[in-house]
Design a protein around this motif. Sequence first.
Motif, PDB file in Angstrom:
ATOM      1  N   VAL A 140    -142.184  63.287-104.259  1.00 47.82           N
ATOM      2  CA  VAL A 140    -142.907  62.876-103.047  1.00 47.82           C
ATOM      3  C   VAL A 140    -142.224  61.675-102.398  1.00 47.82           C
ATOM      4  N   PHE A 141    -141.892  60.667-103.195  1.00 48.60           N
ATOM      5  CA  PHE A 141    -141.259  59.472-102.642  1.00 48.60           C
ATOM      6  C   PHE A 141    -139.830  59.743-102.193  1.00 48.60           C
ATOM      7  N   THR A 142    -139.166  60.703-102.811  1.00 52.41           N
ATOM      8  CA  THR A 142    -137.829  61.079-102.345  1.00 52.41           C
ATOM      9  C   THR A 142    -137.894  61.717-100.966  1.00 52.41           C
ATOM     10  N   ILE A 143    -138.848  62.619-100.780  1.00 49.22           N
ATOM     11  CA  ILE A 143    -139.030  63.233 -99.458  1.00 49.22           C
ATOM     12  C   ILE A 143    -139.386  62.173 -98.427  1.00 49.22           C
ATOM     13  N   LEU A 144    -140.272  61.239 -98.806  1.00 48.95           N
ATOM     14  CA  LEU A 144    -140.648  60.151 -97.895  1.00 48.95           C
ATOM     15  C   LEU A 144    -139.432  59.301 -97.543  1.00 48.95           C
ATOM     16  N   SER A 145    -138.592  59.017 -98.530  1.00 48.76           N
ATOM     17  CA  SER A 145    -137.395  58.207 -98.280  1.00 48.76           C
ATOM     18  C   SER A 145    -136.443  58.896 -97.310  1.00 48.76           C
ATOM     19  N   ILE A 146    -136.280  60.208 -97.475  1.00 46.95           N
ATOM     20  CA  ILE A 146    -135.386  60.956 -96.570  1.00 46.95           C
ATOM     21  C   ILE A 146    -135.945  60.955 -95.157  1.00 46.95           C
ATOM     22  N   VAL A 147    -137.262  61.131 -95.029  1.00 48.56           N
ATOM     23  CA  VAL A 147    -137.892  61.111 -93.705  1.00 48.56           C
ATOM     24  C   VAL A 147    -137.705  59.750 -93.045  1.00 48.56           C
ATOM     25  N   LEU A 148    -137.925  58.673 -93.824  1.00 47.63           N
ATOM     26  CA  LEU A 148    -137.745  57.329 -93.275  1.00 47.63           C
ATOM     27  C   LEU A 148    -136.278  57.056 -92.963  1.00 47.63           C
ATOM     28  N   TYR A 149    -135.370  57.627 -93.743  1.00 43.84           N
ATOM     29  CA  TYR A 149    -133.939  57.443 -93.484  1.00 43.84           C
ATOM     30  C   TYR A 149    -133.547  58.059 -92.150  1.00 43.84           C
ATOM     31  N   THR A 150    -134.059  59.234 -91.875  1.00 44.16           N
ATOM     32  CA  THR A 150    -133.748  59.868 -90.584  1.00 44.16           C
ATOM     33  C   THR A 150    -134.308  59.069 -89.424  1.00 44.16           C
ATOM     34  N   ASN A 151    -135.354  58.279 -89.702  1.00 42.58           N
ATOM     35  CA  ASN A 151    -135.943  57.434 -88.664  1.00 42.58           C
ATOM     36  C   ASN A 151    -135.269  56.066 -88.592  1.00 42.58           C
ATOM     37  N   GLY A 152    -134.308  55.827 -89.522  1.00 42.66           N
ATOM     38  CA  GLY A 152    -133.598  54.556 -89.522  1.00 42.66           C
ATOM     39  C   GLY A 152    -134.331  53.409 -90.170  1.00 42.66           C
ATOM     40  N   THR A 153    -135.395  53.700 -90.938  1.00 43.08           N
ATOM     41  CA  THR A 153    -136.192  52.636 -91.556  1.00 43.08           C
ATOM     42  C   THR A 153    -136.012  52.571 -93.066  1.00 43.08           C
ATOM     43  N   PHE A 154    -135.157  53.418 -93.646  1.00 46.59           N
ATOM     44  CA  PHE A 154    -134.876  53.366 -95.077  1.00 46.59           C
ATOM     45  C   PHE A 154    -133.385  53.166 -95.271  1.00 46.59           C
ATOM     46  N   ASP A 155    -133.032  52.005 -95.830  1.00 45.32           N
ATOM     47  CA  ASP A 155    -131.635  51.664 -96.068  1.00 45.32           C
ATOM     48  C   ASP A 155    -131.556  50.957 -97.412  1.00 45.32           C
ATOM     49  N   LEU A 156    -130.775  51.516 -98.343  1.00 46.74           N
ATOM     50  CA  LEU A 156    -130.668  50.936 -99.680  1.00 46.74           C
ATOM     51  C   LEU A 156    -130.098  49.521 -99.665  1.00 46.74           C
ATOM     52  N   SER A 157    -129.313  49.204 -98.641  1.00 55.39           N
ATOM     53  CA  SER A 157    -128.716  47.866 -98.555  1.00 55.39           C
ATOM     54  C   SER A 157    -129.627  46.857 -97.876  1.00 55.39           C
ATOM     55  N   ASP A 158    -130.734  47.318 -97.325  1.00 51.59           N
ATOM     56  CA  ASP A 158    -131.675  46.426 -96.643  1.00 51.59           C
ATOM     57  C   ASP A 158    -132.655  45.854 -97.663  1.00 51.59           C
ATOM     58  N   LEU A 159    -132.465  44.594 -98.030  1.00 54.44           N
ATOM     59  CA  LEU A 159    -133.311  43.945 -99.029  1.00 54.44           C
ATOM     60  C   LEU A 159    -134.354  43.024 -98.406  1.00 54.44           C
ATOM     61  N   ASN A 160    -134.554  43.145 -97.093  1.00 55.25           N
ATOM     62  CA  ASN A 160    -135.576  42.347 -96.432  1.00 55.25           C
ATOM     63  C   ASN A 160    -136.967  42.836 -96.809  1.00 55.25           C
TER      64      ASN A 160
END
Length: 324
Positions: A173-193
């Motif tokens: 579930v969280f993997t699918i959510l992460s991919i959806v957020l990535y396509t929206n530009g809000t999930f970035d592994l390097s973003d530690l904010n």
Amino acid sequence: MNNASNRSIDPSCTDKPPLAIDIILELDVFGIVLYSVLTFMATVSMLVYIEECIYIYRKVPANKKSVIIWVNGAAPVISTMSCLGMWIPRATMFTDMTSACYFAVVVFKFLILMVEEVGGDEAFLKRAGRHKLKISTGPCCCCCLCLPYVAITRRSLFLLKLGSFQFALLKIVFTILSIVLYTNGTFDLSDLNITGAAIWINPFVGVLTIIALWPVAIMFMHLRIALRSLKIIPKYAMYQLVLILSQLQTAIINILALNGTIACAPPFSSAARGYMMSQQLLILEMFIITLVTRLLYRRQYDPLPEEEYDDNENTKMVAIHASS
């Protein structure tokens, strides 16, 4: 004048990971040999796994086929995904997520495997009727020696299964959510904010992982003597090794890359080079684990002998004495 201020930075050190064609064009003789050998290892790992699946399908009882195939597939699947990530660096996040989702299911399947090796739920409850579970074990409560022993009932067995199953479900579930957020530009592994999605999702998944590993450890500590003849200890060791290498090792390398500890090497940025090193190490490690697990699981699956009532077993299993 400070010479450091005039030092130019290669644009690739701050750019996205290179395309697959860029890697192919940049390969020297050593790179060609390295990529060829690692690709060969990943291919052999998958071929060995396919051959093992055929053997399991023909020789193993029906109640064990599925779980053994799932558990055996951990190393070959991770190796294959790592090979894809090595050749296509921009897909590394997706290949890592695929490997992590598969291993989340393996955590649950390994728990089921131990129960099935005893003979299934009914046989397990029958054999364990005079014992209790020691829950003061890792990774959650290894230091909490004061925790009480828990009677083995259908309810406690269900809770153990649920504890591992939640990870298999929620990880996907969280993997699918992460991919959806990535396509929206809000999930970035390097973003530690604190406002980034990754800083919230990844630690929560880490907590779910620890919770899921706890029931497996409890069941292993309870059955490791009863299943010793079935080589459950080296099987558990291989399962733990896959966990450490695919999760902990990868996380450490990625953190070092994000901090700039791993130097940039065009056409790879620091982060991309760290991901690449992680993929290459995993291919080699999973190839070795695939060969070892083949030796462990390729055997005759005879019924487990009847339990011998030996007080020595009480080191790990506490007998339930009827009240007089």
